[in-house]
Design a protein around this motif. Structure first.
Motif, PDB file in Angstrom:
ATOM      1  N   LEU A 187       0.792  48.398  -1.579  1.00 46.08           N
ATOM      2  CA  LEU A 187       2.207  48.678  -1.353  1.00 46.08           C
ATOM      3  C   LEU A 187       3.009  47.678  -2.179  1.00 46.08           C
ATOM      4  N   ARG A 188       3.316  48.087  -3.396  1.00 43.53           N
ATOM      5  CA  ARG A 188       3.997  47.207  -4.348  1.00 43.53           C
ATOM      6  C   ARG A 188       5.209  47.927  -4.928  1.00 43.53           C
ATOM      7  N   GLY A 189       6.365  47.360  -4.696  1.00 47.19           N
ATOM      8  CA  GLY A 189       7.590  47.970  -5.192  1.00 47.19           C
ATOM      9  C   GLY A 189       8.781  47.463  -4.416  1.00 47.19           C
ATOM     10  N   THR A 190       9.888  48.215  -4.485  1.00 48.89           N
ATOM     11  CA  THR A 190      11.122  47.793  -3.820  1.00 48.89           C
ATOM     12  C   THR A 190      11.719  48.946  -3.025  1.00 48.89           C
ATOM     13  N   LEU A 191      12.039  48.654  -1.790  1.00 47.07           N
ATOM     14  CA  LEU A 191      12.815  49.573  -0.965  1.00 47.07           C
ATOM     15  C   LEU A 191      14.289  49.216  -1.149  1.00 47.07           C
ATOM     16  N   PHE A 192      15.072  50.150  -1.681  1.00 41.63           N
ATOM     17  CA  PHE A 192      16.507  49.958  -1.842  1.00 41.63           C
ATOM     18  C   PHE A 192      17.235  50.726  -0.747  1.00 41.63           C
ATOM     19  N   ARG A 193      18.251  50.074  -0.149  1.00 42.73           N
ATOM     20  CA  ARG A 193      19.074  50.739   0.851  1.00 42.73           C
ATOM     21  C   ARG A 193      20.541  50.531   0.515  1.00 42.73           C
ATOM     22  N   ASN A 194      21.365  51.510   0.897  1.00 43.10           N
ATOM     23  CA  ASN A 194      22.788  51.482   0.573  1.00 43.10           C
ATOM     24  C   ASN A 194      23.600  51.770   1.830  1.00 43.10           C
ATOM     25  N   GLY A 195      24.798  51.210   1.878  1.00 40.33           N
ATOM     26  CA  GLY A 195      25.671  51.477   3.013  1.00 40.33           C
ATOM     27  C   GLY A 195      27.019  50.804   2.845  1.00 40.33           C
ATOM     28  N   PRO A 196      28.003  51.163   3.713  1.00 33.31           N
ATOM     29  CA  PRO A 196      29.343  50.591   3.623  1.00 33.31           C
ATOM     30  C   PRO A 196      29.380  49.151   4.115  1.00 33.31           C
ATOM     31  N   ASN A 197      30.072  48.294   3.377  1.00 31.20           N
ATOM     32  CA  ASN A 197      30.228  46.894   3.763  1.00 31.20           C
ATOM     33  C   ASN A 197      31.552  46.375   3.185  1.00 31.20           C
ATOM     34  N   PRO A 198      32.693  46.686   3.827  1.00 34.53           N
ATOM     35  CA  PRO A 198      33.983  46.287   3.275  1.00 34.53           C
ATOM     36  C   PRO A 198      34.093  44.776   3.112  1.00 34.53           C
ATOM     37  N   GLN A 199      34.595  44.340   1.945  1.00 35.72           N
ATOM     38  CA  GLN A 199      34.740  42.907   1.710  1.00 35.72           C
ATOM     39  C   GLN A 199      36.012  42.356   2.354  1.00 35.72           C
ATOM     40  N   SER A 200      36.983  43.221   2.654  1.00 38.08           N
ATOM     41  CA  SER A 200      38.244  42.785   3.264  1.00 38.08           C
ATOM     42  C   SER A 200      38.594  43.713   4.414  1.00 38.08           C
ATOM     43  N   ALA A 201      39.275  43.181   5.402  1.00 37.16           N
ATOM     44  CA  ALA A 201      39.704  43.994   6.534  1.00 37.16           C
ATOM     45  C   ALA A 201      40.706  45.043   6.070  1.00 37.16           C
ATOM     46  N   ALA A 202      40.632  46.213   6.644  1.00 35.01           N
ATOM     47  CA  ALA A 202      41.527  47.309   6.259  1.00 35.01           C
ATOM     48  C   ALA A 202      42.968  46.953   6.575  1.00 35.01           C
ATOM     49  N   PRO A 203      43.913  47.242   5.654  1.00 35.77           N
ATOM     50  CA  PRO A 203      45.317  46.955   5.935  1.00 35.77           C
ATOM     51  C   PRO A 203      45.890  47.821   7.045  1.00 35.77           C
ATOM     52  N   ASP A 204      45.328  48.995   7.227  1.00 34.38           N
ATOM     53  CA  ASP A 204      45.787  49.901   8.281  1.00 34.38           C
ATOM     54  C   ASP A 204      44.569  50.318   9.093  1.00 34.38           C
ATOM     55  N   PRO A 205      44.257  49.608  10.179  1.00 25.22           N
ATOM     56  CA  PRO A 205      43.058  49.931  10.959  1.00 25.22           C
ATOM     57  C   PRO A 205      42.996  51.378  11.409  1.00 25.22           C
ATOM     58  N   ALA A 206      44.148  51.998  11.669  1.00 23.39           N
ATOM     59  CA  ALA A 206      44.154  53.381  12.144  1.00 23.39           C
ATOM     60  C   ALA A 206      43.683  54.341  11.073  1.00 23.39           C
ATOM     61  N   ALA A 207      43.810  53.949   9.786  1.00 24.13           N
ATOM     62  CA  ALA A 207      43.411  54.831   8.694  1.00 24.13           C
ATOM     63  C   ALA A 207      42.013  54.530   8.200  1.00 24.13           C
ATOM     64  N   HIS A 208      41.402  53.492   8.758  1.00 21.04           N
ATOM     65  CA  HIS A 208      40.081  53.093   8.257  1.00 21.04           C
ATOM     66  C   HIS A 208      38.989  53.967   8.869  1.00 21.04           C
ATOM     67  N   HIS A 209      37.923  54.142   8.095  1.00 26.04           N
ATOM     68  CA  HIS A 209      36.748  54.866   8.562  1.00 26.04           C
ATOM     69  C   HIS A 209      35.511  54.176   7.993  1.00 26.04           C
ATOM     70  N   TRP A 210      34.428  54.264   8.718  1.00 26.69           N
ATOM     71  CA  TRP A 210      33.170  53.661   8.267  1.00 26.69           C
ATOM     72  C   TRP A 210      32.826  54.088   6.845  1.00 26.69           C
ATOM     73  N   PHE A 211      33.072  55.332   6.532  1.00 34.99           N
ATOM     74  CA  PHE A 211      32.716  55.862   5.216  1.00 34.99           C
ATOM     75  C   PHE A 211      33.465  55.178   4.071  1.00 34.99           C
ATOM     76  N   LEU A 212      34.526  54.410   4.377  1.00 35.68           N
ATOM     77  CA  LEU A 212      35.375  53.839   3.341  1.00 35.68           C
ATOM     78  C   LEU A 212      34.976  52.425   2.927  1.00 35.68           C
ATOM     79  N   GLY A 213      33.907  51.882   3.494  1.00 39.15           N
ATOM     80  CA  GLY A 213      33.502  50.525   3.151  1.00 39.15           C
ATOM     81  C   GLY A 213      32.935  50.423   1.745  1.00 39.15           C
ATOM     82  N   ASP A 214      33.120  49.269   1.112  1.00 34.21           N
ATOM     83  CA  ASP A 214      32.541  49.022  -0.206  1.00 34.21           C
ATOM     84  C   ASP A 214      31.024  49.126  -0.140  1.00 34.21           C
ATOM     85  N   GLY A 215      30.426  49.719  -1.168  1.00 29.16           N
ATOM     86  CA  GLY A 215      28.982  49.861  -1.194  1.00 29.16           C
ATOM     87  C   GLY A 215      28.273  48.525  -1.325  1.00 29.16           C
TER      88      GLY A 215
END
Length: 462
Positions: A35-63
């Protein structure tokens, strides 16, 4: 109903602020030989808090992409944000700039996407993908961002779920809203094993819809157009860009790969939703069938308030595998000969390798109010499963064959486990033949890997 922002800012949904480079991680058990190789995973990880929490969604986080490299009995972990235009603009400003869906255009940031959903490795390139933009190319060794991959300017949109053809080495892809934002047009095409665009065709669709995934068989491509509709006029009136309109019903588009759009036909289907296709194949009767994770309606729609079920229950957070309330293993068939498509219950055949009748599938499942505590093979009635303690969670499992000559389904399953009590994550390696025995290797990480979406395995010689 409570706003979803506090949920997405808490527990293992909360972003992390550190990029790691850690080698020689502690291992319980033993990394399997070979078992030799790399498992790559991706997901949302916002670097800054959303300016409008009501408009934020998980899908909008920085990759943010995580790479777990295994080999010679050792394990390492590296993670990096994808340096998109949005990420760089917000880092320079020291604060979040984008506001809600479509906010990047409103703030003048180039609309080049978030690269936060999935990954594909093709022709030596590691591409970070998302819903409705071109991929971002990464260095597979360092995860350094190389830039937008525009395929020589030939492609406008590229969704998160292209399909690799194991027989030809081609990568089959598609996109939606290709004539402009929330437009009723789609496109499909192929990349050669060397990464060149060998086909790219656009075509009109009955209505604009969020088509997150599609199906590919040896000779056909199937597009599930379900009534999670997109509407620019609705969005401009202050309504949601995407909304559930079951009265429109569903449509299934079917074309022959050799003939392209000239062979495209549309069939009516019941209104349901499937974020993800598990597999597709052609049977002896000439039908094209696709196994999907089906739900009565999408589990969550933007903006970020959960959509209640007709009975008044709360479906809970969105399931990255698409198994929302009422979700299950469904089957979408269409006849190439022209019979209308219709949705039918599972036919009892367990899933299999791409473009062939199914034999085996494993995936994380969740009970209402919980998030993926169990790794299970559907149809086994609980006899073959691995479960983590209450409060813990598992990511989507990625399968790696034991060897090139191994029987189908014989190999390793890798999943990232969130350990809630300890506040950290672990990488688990399980034997696909005996998941109930638990991990054969557990790689302890010094920090958290936030809940994300999809991953891929790239062998060391790949």
């Amino acid at each position: 109903m409570e706003d979803a922002q506090p949920f997405f800012a808490s527990g293992n949904y909360a972003p992390i602020a550190t990029e790691h480079d850690v080698t020689d991680l502690p291992i319980r058990g033993e990394i399997p030989h070979g078992l030799r190789g790399t498992l790559f995973r991706n997901g949302p990880n916002p670097q800054s808090a959303a300016p409008d929490p009501a408009a934020h969604h998980w899908f909008l986080g920085d990759g943010m992409v995580h790479g777990f490299t295994l080999g010679e009995g050792r394990a390492s972990w590296r993670n990096r944000w994808v340096r998109t235009d949005k990420f760089l603009a917000e880092r320079a400003a020291g604060r979040a700039l984008s506001i809600g869906f479509g906010g990047a255009r409103e703030t003048g940031i180039p609309d080049t996407g978030l690269a936060n959903t999935s990954l594909v490795h093709h022709a030596g390139r590691l591409l970070a993908l998302e819903e409705a933009h071109l991929p971002w190319a990464l260095d597979p060794a360092t995860l350094e961002t190389r830039g937008v991959e525009d395929f020589g300017g030939q492609i406008r949109r590229f969704t998160a779920h292209p399909k690799a053809d194991p027989a030809t080495g081609e990568l089959v892809f598609f996109g939606y809203s290709t004539a402009g934002p929330l437009s009723a047009e789609m496109a499909w095409g192929t990349l050669s094993p060397a990464g060149a665009v060998t086909r790219h065709e656009r075509f009109p669709v009955p209505f604009c819809a969020m088509v997150h995934d599609f199906a590919v068989t040896e000779r056909h491509v199937l597009f599930p157009l379900m009534p999670l509709t997109g509407s620019l006029p609705r969005a401009m009136r202050g309504g949601p860009a995407f909304a559930w309109e079951p009265e429109l019903g569903g449509h299934v588009g079917l074309l022959r790969r050799a003939d392209g759009v000239a062979s495209l036909r549309w069939f009516r289907a019941e209104a349901c939703y499937a974020f993800h296709v598990l597999n597709a194949w052609e049977d002896a009767a000439g039908r094209v069938l696709a196994d999907v994770m089906e739900s009565r309606r999408p589990a969550a729609l933007p903006p970020c308030r959960w959509q209640p079920e007709p009975e008044g229950g709360d479906p809970g957070p969105p399931d990255p595998l698409g198994a929302g309330p009422g979700g299950g293993h469904g089957c979408l068939p269409a006849r190439a000969a022209g019979r209308p498509a219709r949705r039918v219950p599972p036919d009892g055949r367990p899933p299999r390798r791409p473009a062939q009748p199914p034999r085996r599938l494993y995936g994380p499942v969740a009970r209402r109010g919980a998030r993926h505590p169990r790794l299970v093979r559907p149809g086994d009635r609980g006899r073959r499963h691995f479960t983590v303690p209450a409060g813990d969670a598992l990511s989507e499992a990625v399968f790696v064959p034991r060897s090139a000559a191994a029987e189908e389904g014989d190999g390793w399953l890798m999943t990232v486990a969130w350990r809630a009590t300890e506040g950290r994550s672990e990488l688990l390696v399980l034997d696909s033949q005996d998941v109930a025995a638990g991990p054969v290797a557990t790689v302890a990480l010094p920090g958290r890997v936030p809940h994300g979406f999809h991953g891929t395995w790239v062998p060391a010689d790949g």
